[in-house]
Design an enzyme around this catalytic site. Structure first.
Site, PDB file in Angstrom:
ATOM      1  CB  THR A 153      -0.920  -0.030   1.363  1.00 37.64           C
ATOM      2  OG1 THR A 153      -1.394   1.226   1.316  1.00 37.64           O
ATOM      3  CG2 THR A 153       0.011  -0.271   2.421  1.00 37.64           C
ATOM      4  CD  GLU A 155      -3.646   5.790   2.884  1.00 39.94           C
ATOM      5  OE1 GLU A 155      -3.884   7.130   3.530  1.00 39.94           O
ATOM      6  OE2 GLU A 155      -4.410   5.152   2.892  1.00 39.94           O
ATOM      7  CG  HIS A 174      -5.546   4.577   7.246  1.00 43.24           C
ATOM      8  ND1 HIS A 174      -6.425   5.636   7.646  1.00 43.24           N
ATOM      9  CD2 HIS A 174      -5.780   4.566   6.132  1.00 43.24           C
ATOM     10  CE1 HIS A 174      -6.796   6.239   6.878  1.00 43.24           C
ATOM     11  NE2 HIS A 174      -6.233   5.540   5.570  1.00 43.24           N
TER      12      HIS A 174
END
Ligand code: ZN
Length: 353
Positions: A153, A155, A174
């Protein structure tokens, strides 16, 4: 002369990750230091540092990002790491079922070594991940392994920055739960002193908006994780870390989302909202401390808890005025926050009519 140990000494030991049970022989404890130890004893939580969590998962010869590729691959496919991959899939499914994620949003990471972490891939719904989708990265975000060629990912940098800054963080989650994200979009920190679970398990702060996945966003979140375990990311969502495991990080989402929803409902009822007293809050903070959960209010005196509005956004302390510790949110709320809650409430009421 025997060494005298105070609460401050013990707190310093905890902060620096040392085991408070390794006190020098014959050391004298002050009465409050003895209470502090007694409270910690039932909880056990401080002993679970990220380091010994990783050691529990790691093979005898620890694997790091610098280990030979074959060793990293073998570790990545070991039964212990595979069990953690299954846990991530399980948490992902629950996030999706509870509508805390949308599209391919949300991501999850678990620290599995001194400088390596397991994480979710990019562009996959968190409700339907397979163990083979997981990726292994170093703490700078460089991908070391993947089960089926998927990329980590984007993020992940934020999760890794949390882990770097907060050595006790073993897992991060998250997601975009709608009620909590609503507060994050409005820039309203949930008011405190209403529900015990929220006070004990959550410690919330808001990080300003930056483009998701940028190092700057990660830094703004990481700046808050010393004292907070749940960060509302303005105009985006929420990220939580746990010193226990990934399920515990997920629990923080359930607790926060249920709380934000409850606060909104409580305000719709048109009655002043009751809050707990500083003494009652102090009791909860003691439990929180014994569980090893951070909170910037821990250690403050009751009167400070009360006087410092920074800890209690939207709630003004009534102590001193009439000698009573009782107060209500509705009658003393910050006018801006109150107007905002009213506007949101009106909008919801109009939409449902
Ligand atoms: Zn996001």
């Amino acid at each position: 002369m025997k060494q005298v140990i105070s609460v401050k000494d013990l707190e310093e030991m905890v902060r620096s990750g040392r085991d408070v049970r390794s006190l020098p022989e014959g050391a004298l404890l002050t009465p409050s230091a003895r209470d502090f130890l007694r409270e910690m004893d039932g909880a056990n939580a401080y002993r679970v540092s990220a380091k010994n969590y990783a050691q529990a998962v790691q093979p005898e010869k620890p694997v790091t990002s610098k280990s030979p590729k074959a060793e990293i691959d073998a570790y990545f496919n070991s039964p212990k790491v595979n069990a953690l991959k299954a846990q991530i899939c399980d948490v992902g499914r629950r996030l999706w079922q509870r509508e805390y994620v949308d599209g391919n949003g949300g991501n999850i990471a678990i620290r599995v070594g001194e400088d390596i972490a397991l994480c979710t891939p990019t562009l996959v719904s968190k409700g339907f991940m397979k163990e083979n989708d997981m990726c292994l990265v170093d703490l700078d975000g460089n991908q070391l392994c993947s089960g089926n060629g998927k990329k980590r990912t984007s993020e992940i940098l934020m999760h890794l920055q949390i882990m770097k800054r907060q050595p006790r963080a073993v897992a991060t989650v998250h997601c975009h739960p709608p009620y909590a994200t609503g507060f994050a979009v409005a820039g309203v920190e949930p008011p405190t002193c209403m529900i015990p679970e929220y006070e004990v398990f959550s410690s919330v702060a808001i990080a300003p908006y930056r483009t998701p996945g940028t190092p700057e966003m990660g830094k703004l979140v990481a700046d808050l994780v010393d004292k907070h375990n749940t960060i509302l990311m303005a105009n985006h969502g929420v990220v939580a870390w746990s010193h226990n495991d990934v399920e515990d990080a997920y629990f923080k989402m359930e607790i926060l989302e249920a709380y934000c929803r409850t606060v909104l409902v409580a305000h719709q009822l048109g009655k002043p909202v009751n809050t707990m007293t500083p003494a009652q809050l102090q009791d909860l903070l003691k439990i929180k401390q014994s569980l090893g959960i951070p909170d910037p209010r821990i250690g403050l005196k009751e009167c400070e808890l009360c006087d410092n509005e920074g800890w209690r956004p939207g709630v003004t302390c009534a102590v001193g005025g009439n000698g009573s510790h009782d107060r209500s949110l509705a009658s003393s709320a910050d006018p801006d926050a109150e107007a905002l809650v009213q506007a949101i409430t009106d909008r919801i009421m109009n939409d449902t009519q």
